[in-house]
Scaffold this active site. Structure first.
Site, mmCIF file in Angstrom:
data_model
loop_
_atom_site.group_PDB
_atom_site.id
_atom_site.type_symbol
_atom_site.label_atom_id
_atom_site.label_comp_id
_atom_site.label_asym_id
_atom_site.label_seq_id
_atom_site.Cartn_x
_atom_site.Cartn_y
_atom_site.Cartn_z
ATOM 1 N N HIS A 242 -1.626 0.038 -9.855
ATOM 2 C CA HIS A 242 -2.179 -1.072 -8.946
ATOM 3 C C HIS A 242 -2.836 -2.261 -10.015
ATOM 4 C CE1 HIS A 242 -4.074 -1.296 -4.915
ATOM 5 N NE2 HIS A 242 -3.863 -2.445 -5.158
ATOM 6 N N GLU B 125 -5.333 6.853 -4.961
ATOM 7 C CA GLU B 125 -5.427 6.436 -6.375
ATOM 8 C C GLU B 125 -6.771 6.889 -6.948
ATOM 9 O OE1 GLU B 125 -2.604 2.352 -5.176
ATOM 10 O OE2 GLU B 125 -4.855 2.173 -5.378
ATOM 11 N N ARG C 136 0.954 -1.232 0.007
ATOM 12 C CA ARG C 136 -0.119 -0.129 -0.010
ATOM 13 C C ARG C 136 0.727 1.216 -0.011
ATOM 14 N NH1 ARG C 136 -3.174 -2.896 -1.399
ATOM 15 N NH2 ARG C 136 -5.314 -3.508 -0.641
#
Length: 318
Positions: A285, A263, A234
């Site tokens: 991601h 994000e 993360r």
């Protein structure tokens, strides 16, 4: 009849449609949902499926029929689990589905940076090889993984698989003990010793109050200058401003990340300063998104719904 509301269906690529459970139900699906839309959209839901929508106590307390929150990911920090437990709302998540995908993504990043692939690609694209007086070029350093030391922070399923792959390359591997731990578990190495010994660091621990900014400016002062750091956990586990400074100042050799603290990537994020650098890789991601992982994810999601409906405890968080 159950009412299932999917709040952010776009979180799963459309090539992998969500499966419907066998029990009688109404299915409502939204591509994405803003926080202020959650209550109105899920008001009559008995089952809510979401990947990243924030279901805090303020939202949950206004959903009187809710019986099950089906998280479409492994991380469930966006759900107030304590509230759900107190009010008898089941919470399930997706487990052990992307281990191989994230592990291979990590090794790929390590290889690309250690072998100067970005710099080589840019050099070739510039036409420099065509003008070379000899048959080869070496635009940047080429470092073998064999014999190098990899420190893994977070040796769960993904971290352990990364260690297995690293050993296949002939790397030395260390599992970092928790930062500030009073004792060191068998098979682990004290945190600072582990990062100081590393040629590569792979961050794979969850983001919690204890791991926020786990690696920051003071830690970059301790590590080797040839260090390559990969964060596929993360964004907030690594202090992003400090990482950018460490790269720009040469305190580390390079870094890669599949995650950021906000994000999608905000226009004012520190990483924008180094997106053009040949020693930094940022992916959106996507490390979990292999075909095999997505097939498992959509199957687990419907299996979790079936299990809770039938009173079973498959992949229950609470």
């Amino acid at each position: 009849m159950e009412k299932i509301v999917v709040l952010d269906a776009l979180a799963i690529p459309e090539a992998y449609p969500l499966k419907r459970p066998s029990f009688e139900h109404e299915w409502v699906e939204y591509p994405n949902s803003k926080y202020e839309e959650l209550v109105s959209r899920a008001l009559d839901a008995t089952i809510v499926a979401t990947s990243k929508c924030r279901l805090d106590s303020q939202v949950l307390s206004q959903l009187p029929k809710l019986k099950h929150v089906a998280v479409m990911a492994t991380g469930y920090n966006n759900v107030d689990v304590a509230y759900c437990k107190e009010h008898g709302i089941a919470v399930t998540n997706i487990q052990d589905y992307s281990t191989e995908s994230v592990a291979e993504h990590t090794i790929t990043m390590m290889l690309m940076l250690s072998r100067s692939m970005l710099k080589t690609k840019d050099t070739i694209a510039s036409g420099a090889w065509s003008k070379s007086p000899i048959f080869f070029m070496m635009p940047g350093p080429i470092v073998d993984l064999k014999g190098a030391t990899l420190t893994v922070i977070g040796a769960g399923a993904i971290g352990s698989r990364i260690i297995e792959l690293a050993k296949a390359f002939g790397m030395n591997t260390l599992k970092a003990e928790r930062k500030g731990a009073a004792s060191v578990r068998e098979g682990y190495t004290e945190f600072y010793k582990a990062i100081e010994s590393a040629d590569f660091i792979s961050v794979n621990c969850p983001l919690t109050a204890d791991t926020a900014n786990l690696i920051a400016a003071e830690d970059f002062e301790r590590v080797k200058r040839n260090l390559i750091l990969v964060n596929n956990a993360r964004g907030g586990v690594v202090n992003e401003e400090d990482l950018v400074e460490a790269i720009l100042s040469g305190k580390i050799a390079g870094a890669a990340s599949d995650v950021v603290s906000a994000e999608p990537l905000p226009e004012n994020h520190p990483y924008n300063k180094i997106l053009g650098n040949d020693n930094f890789i940022l992916t959106p991601h996507q490390g979990w998104c292999s075909h095999a992982s997505l097939v498992v994810l959509v199957q687990q999601l419907v299996d979790n719904m079936e299990a809770v409906y039938n009173g079973k405890t498959l992949r229950r968080v609470v």
